[in-house]
Design a protein around this motif. Structure first.
Motif, mmCIF file in Angstrom:
data_model
loop_
_atom_site.group_PDB
_atom_site.id
_atom_site.type_symbol
_atom_site.label_atom_id
_atom_site.label_comp_id
_atom_site.label_asym_id
_atom_site.label_seq_id
_atom_site.Cartn_x
_atom_site.Cartn_y
_atom_site.Cartn_z
ATOM 1 N N GLU A 1 45.664 41.898 31.726
ATOM 2 C CA GLU A 1 45.690 42.112 33.181
ATOM 3 C C GLU A 1 47.067 41.788 33.761
ATOM 4 O OE1 GLU A 1 43.762 39.787 31.699
ATOM 5 O OE2 GLU A 1 41.663 40.433 31.827
ATOM 6 N N ILE B 1 46.567 35.326 40.868
ATOM 7 C CA ILE B 1 46.154 35.760 42.215
ATOM 8 C C ILE B 1 46.706 37.146 42.568
ATOM 9 C CG2 ILE B 1 46.282 35.172 44.683
ATOM 10 C CD1 ILE B 1 45.915 32.228 43.805
ATOM 11 N N THR B 2 47.929 37.455 42.145
ATOM 12 C CA THR B 2 48.399 38.824 42.407
ATOM 13 C C THR B 2 47.594 39.820 41.576
ATOM 14 O OG1 THR B 2 50.115 38.628 40.709
ATOM 15 C CG2 THR B 2 50.812 38.301 42.984
ATOM 16 N N GLN B 3 47.306 39.477 40.325
ATOM 17 C CA GLN B 3 46.677 40.455 39.434
ATOM 18 C C GLN B 3 45.186 40.619 39.686
ATOM 19 O OE1 GLN B 3 50.149 40.910 38.758
ATOM 20 N NE2 GLN B 3 48.907 42.228 37.486
ATOM 21 N N LEU B 4 44.504 39.500 39.928
ATOM 22 C CA LEU B 4 43.037 39.561 40.066
ATOM 23 C C LEU B 4 42.563 39.296 41.484
ATOM 24 C CD1 LEU B 4 41.627 37.871 36.841
ATOM 25 C CD2 LEU B 4 42.054 40.281 37.301
ATOM 26 N N GLY B 5 43.467 39.058 42.403
ATOM 27 C CA GLY B 5 43.078 38.849 43.799
ATOM 28 C C GLY B 5 42.725 37.412 44.114
ATOM 29 N N PHE B 6 42.079 36.746 43.166
ATOM 30 C CA PHE B 6 41.690 35.348 43.350
ATOM 31 C C PHE B 6 41.333 34.762 41.992
ATOM 32 C CE2 PHE B 6 38.034 38.069 43.749
ATOM 33 C CZ PHE B 6 37.063 37.444 42.988
ATOM 34 N N HIS C 1 38.591 43.894 34.647
ATOM 35 C CA HIS C 1 38.147 42.497 34.721
ATOM 36 C C HIS C 1 37.029 42.379 35.759
ATOM 37 C CE1 HIS C 1 38.208 38.228 35.832
ATOM 38 N NE2 HIS C 1 38.643 38.022 34.609
ATOM 39 N N ILE C 2 36.130 41.458 35.557
ATOM 40 C CA ILE C 2 34.960 41.285 36.430
ATOM 41 C C ILE C 2 35.339 41.102 37.912
ATOM 42 C CG2 ILE C 2 34.802 38.790 36.012
ATOM 43 C CD1 ILE C 2 31.704 39.191 36.022
ATOM 44 N N ASN C 3 36.542 40.645 38.171
ATOM 45 C CA ASN C 3 36.958 40.461 39.572
ATOM 46 C C ASN C 3 36.973 41.782 40.359
ATOM 47 O OD1 ASN C 3 37.328 37.730 39.234
ATOM 48 N ND2 ASN C 3 39.268 37.690 40.344
ATOM 49 N N GLU D 1 30.291 42.160 30.812
ATOM 50 C CA GLU D 1 29.993 41.317 31.980
ATOM 51 C C GLU D 1 30.372 42.024 33.283
ATOM 52 O OE1 GLU D 1 31.986 37.576 32.307
ATOM 53 O OE2 GLU D 1 33.967 38.410 31.936
ATOM 54 N N LEU E 1 46.570 46.428 41.121
ATOM 55 C CA LEU E 1 46.924 45.053 41.479
ATOM 56 C C LEU E 1 45.882 44.602 42.505
ATOM 57 C CD1 LEU E 1 49.323 43.310 40.635
ATOM 58 C CD2 LEU E 1 50.566 44.208 42.604
ATOM 59 N N LEU E 2 44.965 43.730 42.080
ATOM 60 C CA LEU E 2 43.800 43.460 42.921
ATOM 61 C C LEU E 2 44.169 42.825 44.259
ATOM 62 C CD1 LEU E 2 40.970 42.492 40.446
ATOM 63 C CD2 LEU E 2 41.960 44.699 40.976
ATOM 64 N N SER E 3 45.215 42.005 44.267
ATOM 65 C CA SER E 3 45.623 41.398 45.541
ATOM 66 C C SER E 3 46.032 42.500 46.519
ATOM 67 C CB SER E 3 46.783 40.425 45.319
ATOM 68 O OG SER E 3 47.846 41.070 44.642
ATOM 69 N N MET F 1 42.858 44.546 47.625
ATOM 70 C CA MET F 1 42.098 43.786 48.627
ATOM 71 C C MET F 1 42.636 44.008 50.032
ATOM 72 S SD MET F 1 41.482 40.166 46.694
ATOM 73 C CE MET F 1 40.730 39.203 47.990
ATOM 74 N N ALA G 1 34.002 41.971 42.769
ATOM 75 C CA ALA G 1 34.137 41.223 44.026
ATOM 76 C C ALA G 1 35.021 41.977 45.006
ATOM 77 C CB ALA G 1 34.723 39.838 43.735
ATOM 78 N N GLN H 1 42.060 48.523 35.745
ATOM 79 C CA GLN H 1 41.664 47.115 35.722
ATOM 80 C C GLN H 1 40.146 47.006 35.586
ATOM 81 O OE1 GLN H 1 42.054 43.825 35.148
ATOM 82 N NE2 GLN H 1 43.759 43.764 36.611
ATOM 83 N N GLU I 1 38.787 49.994 28.328
ATOM 84 C CA GLU I 1 37.580 49.297 27.895
ATOM 85 C C GLU I 1 36.973 48.512 29.063
ATOM 86 O OE1 GLU I 1 38.504 46.753 24.621
ATOM 87 O OE2 GLU I 1 36.447 45.975 24.530
#
Lengths: 110, 203
Positions: free
Chosen positions: B45, B135-140, A53-55, A79, A33-35, A38, A58, A51, A75
């Motif tokens: 995601e 925002i929870t899943q990808l942060g922003f 995803h490109i995020n 990008e 969970l990226l949030s 972080m 960051a 996860q 996978e």
């Protein structure tokens, strides 16, 4: 150990240039969970996640993690790899689950 | 209920399914209300994304993809309840066997692209909520994501999102939706948008 040493030790497929692969790894961190990542990952950790995803790039740069380990052969979009390369961040790929990865790491690192 | 509340436009966005739209469109034709065809897709995601379609045919083509991207997990009725397909008179005419609350095998970037190919629009659902929001899943919210609008609960949430994301333009469309899951949660007609704004979204 370095990212490269971690990758070899764990039998990962590594993507990254010399700068990326020579970064120092202090410990491991697991989170998808990226949030949350972080707020809680720390510098010099190898970050294990499904996860891709490109995020993640960051978030990894923001937290100054050593590298991102994509587990369970999830996978990885091109990008994401391109962005990681551009930012000199190593991406490691492994078929292991997070549990298997950490268990093996603790067994073989000594 | 929406007609009683004098709403002009609504959408009923089932989770990962457009199968109710045959009945919904029949009912909508008999009532003084415009209905947008839509569903809420849960991406790889675990992000909730609202997908809206201008044509019923394109929406049904998209429905085929929803099934293709499904991991095949069947519903467990004793735990999750029934997933009936109803007709315009609320009679049960079928049942969805696939569990609809799962994540589909499609990433958010690709989903945006495919919805646009189907002449559709993409709205980031309940963007600041604590569960399954971008925002929870990808942060922003990534700056290169091809979405058409962002759904929030109120003006305060919109301002928070703008503050968090300097790359989101001032003229980005924000929708104040009720995200009602029960009749009682449907908003009064207090969050109107100008026709010009709607046209900018819908074309």
């Amino acid at each position: 150990m370095t990212v490269n040493e971690l990758s070899k030790l764990m039998g990962c497929t590594a993507y990254g240039d010399d700068e990326a692969l020579n970064k120092n790894v202090d410990s491991l961190y697991i989170g998808d969970l990226l949030s949350w990542v972080m707020g809680h990952a720390e510098a010099d950790q190898a970050w294990l996640t499904v996860q891709s995803h490109i995020n993640i790039i960051a978030v990894a740069l923001l937290k100054e993690v050593a590298c991102v380990v994509i587990i369970e052969d999830a996978e990885i979009p091109q990008e994401t790899l391109d962005k990681a390369n551009e930012e000199h961040l190593a991406i490691l790929s492994t078929p292991l689950t997070a549990y298997e990865f950490v268990t093996k790491f603790n067994t073989v690192k000594a | 209920m929406s007609v009683i509340k004098e709403l002009d436009i609504i959408s009923i966005t089932d989770h990962n399914s457009l199968r109710q739209y045959n009945a919904i469109m029949k009912v909508a034709k008999t009532l003084p209300i415009k209905v947008l065809i839509g569903c809420e897709v849960q991406t790889k995601e675990d992000i909730h994304v609202l997908c809206y379609f201008k044509s019923y045919e394109k929406a049904m083509q998209f429905q085929e993809l929803l099934i293709k991207w499904h991991p095949g997990i069947k519903n467990r009725k004793d735990y999750f309840g029934e997933q009936y397909v109803l007709d315009e008179l609320d009679e049960v005419i079928g049942e969805e066997e696939l569990l609809l609350l799962v994540s589909l095998d499609i990433g958010i970037n690709e989903l945006c692209h495919i919805v646009h190919e189907h002449d559709g629009k993409v709205v980031l659902a309940h963007a600041l909520d604590r569960g399954n929001s971008i925002i929870t899943q990808l942060g922003f919210i990534p700056d290169n994501l091809e979405y058409d609008a962002i759904e929030v609960k109120n003006e305060e949430q919109k301002q928070r999102i703008l503050k968090m994301h300097p790359w989101i333009k001032e003229d980005t469309l924000f929708f104040y939706d009720s995200d009602a899951h029960h009749l009682i949660d449907i908003h009064e007609a207090e969050y109107g948008i100008e026709e010009e704004v709607f046209t900018r979204f819908w074309g």
